[in-house]
Design a protein around this motif. Structure first.
Motif, short mmCIF file in Angstrom:
data_model
loop_
_atom_site.label_atom_id
_atom_site.label_comp_id
_atom_site.label_asym_id
_atom_site.label_seq_id
_atom_site.Cartn_x
_atom_site.Cartn_y
_atom_site.Cartn_z
N ILE A 1 0.84 -1.20 0.00
CA ILE A 1 0.00 0.00 0.00
C ILE A 1 0.88 1.25 0.00
O ILE A 1 0.54 2.27 -0.62
N GLU A 2 2.02 1.18 0.70
CA GLU A 2 2.93 2.33 0.74
C GLU A 2 3.42 2.66 -0.67
O GLU A 2 3.48 3.84 -1.07
N THR B 1 1.88 1.93 -3.41
CA THR B 1 0.71 2.46 -4.12
C THR B 1 0.57 3.95 -3.86
O THR B 1 0.37 4.75 -4.79
N GLU B 2 0.68 4.34 -2.60
CA GLU B 2 0.52 5.75 -2.25
C GLU B 2 1.60 6.60 -2.91
O GLU B 2 1.33 7.72 -3.35
N ASP C 1 -5.24 -2.94 4.90
CA ASP C 1 -6.00 -1.79 5.40
C ASP C 1 -6.88 -1.27 4.26
O ASP C 1 -6.47 -0.39 3.49
N ASP D 1 -9.58 0.52 4.20
CA ASP D 1 -9.98 1.93 4.25
C ASP D 1 -8.87 2.83 3.73
O ASP D 1 -9.13 3.79 2.98
N ARG D 2 -7.64 2.52 4.10
CA ARG D 2 -6.51 3.32 3.62
C ARG D 2 -6.34 3.15 2.11
O ARG D 2 -6.10 4.13 1.40
N LEU D 3 -6.45 1.92 1.64
CA LEU D 3 -6.34 1.67 0.21
C LEU D 3 -7.40 2.44 -0.56
O LEU D 3 -7.11 3.09 -1.58
N GLU D 4 -8.62 2.38 -0.07
CA GLU D 4 -9.72 3.10 -0.73
C GLU D 4 -9.44 4.61 -0.75
O GLU D 4 -9.68 5.28 -1.77
N SER D 5 -8.92 5.13 0.33
CA SER D 5 -8.64 6.56 0.41
C SER D 5 -7.54 6.96 -0.56
O SER D 5 -7.63 7.99 -1.25
N ILE D 6 -6.50 6.16 -0.64
CA ILE D 6 -5.38 6.44 -1.56
C ILE D 6 -5.88 6.47 -3.00
O ILE D 6 -5.55 7.38 -3.78
N ASP E 1 -8.18 9.53 -3.66
CA ASP E 1 -7.42 10.78 -3.80
C ASP E 1 -6.76 10.88 -5.17
O ASP E 1 -6.60 11.98 -5.71
#
Length: 223
Positions: free
Chosen positions: A11-12, A14-15, A38, A40-45, A48
């Motif tokens: 995920i890092e 990805t961001e 995570d 929720d974090r993936l969805e947020s990234i 955005d």
């Protein structure tokens, strides 16, 4: 044309890298629990970056073996991962076209049954299954066999141009696209060299992309 990138399991990563791309292809590692991601974090990234999600199912997991109980377990395992992918709003799931012995012709009907069952699980999860050519690898089905079985089962193809080149050169790329190009709905694009180097930047290898560009399915991704 939607252009994405592979981001491994991170995920890092990805961001850090998703900005400017239309989709991220997130790998699910063999034996890992996607529920530990995570979400929720993936969805947020992705939100955005205004990017969609695709997933790559475990690289090492074969699709078919001679053992019925193992085949059932493979379908159950991949169905569980596909359920997670659907809940995460993934558009597509990439599956390597592999068998315990890809040159065993008796396994090919079993591969078709497995592919059909996995495709049904994907559809139930709201995800498009795309089967990827990996015929240059020990357990990968040959290009023409994969094309025939994908056509037989109505499965879309993730055409990996570099893998096709590694298996059968520019002629193999040309032949597959001429015979099965209408099945392709997802592309992996990278360069390669016949000596074994692969996943190189475009232009750093030997692939003749003039061969690739003449096909409508490729132009659809370029235009």
């Amino acid at each position: 044309m939607d252009v994405g990138l592979t981001v491994g399991e991170s995920i890092e990563r990805t961001e850090r890298t998703i900005e400017g791309f239309d989709l991220a292809e997130l790998s699910i590692g063999e034996g890992s629990d996607p529920n530990e991601i995570d979400a929720d974090r993936l969805e947020s990234i992705l939100a955005d970056a205004d990017a969609d999600l695709c997933v790559h199912l475990p690289f090492e997991q074969v699709v078919a073996t001679p053992v019925p109980e193992l085949n059932d377990a493979i379908v159950d395992y991949l169905a569980r991962l596909l359920e997670w992918a659907g809940a995460a709003d993934a558009r597509k799931a990439v599956l390597h076209g592999t068998a315990r012995n890809p040159h065993d012709t008796d396994l090919r009907p079993l591969f078709a049954d497995q592919l059909d069952a996995i495709g049904t699980a994907a559809a139930d999860a709201g995800v498009e299954l795309v089967v990827e050519n990996v015929g240059h690898q020990k357990r990968g089905l040959p290009l023409s066999v994969l094309g025939d079985l994908a056509d037989e089962t109505g499965t879309a193809v993730c055409f990996d141009i570099g893998h096709a080149y590694m298996e059968d050169g520019d002629e193999g790329v040309d032949r597959f696209l001429s015979e099965y190009g209408d099945l392709v709905s997802h592309l992996h694009v990278h360069d390669a060299r016949s000596r074994g180097d692969t996943h190189l930047p475009l232009g750093a290898g030997e692939i003749d992309y003039g061969v690739v560009r003449k096909y409508p399915v490729i132009r659809r991704y370029r235009d």
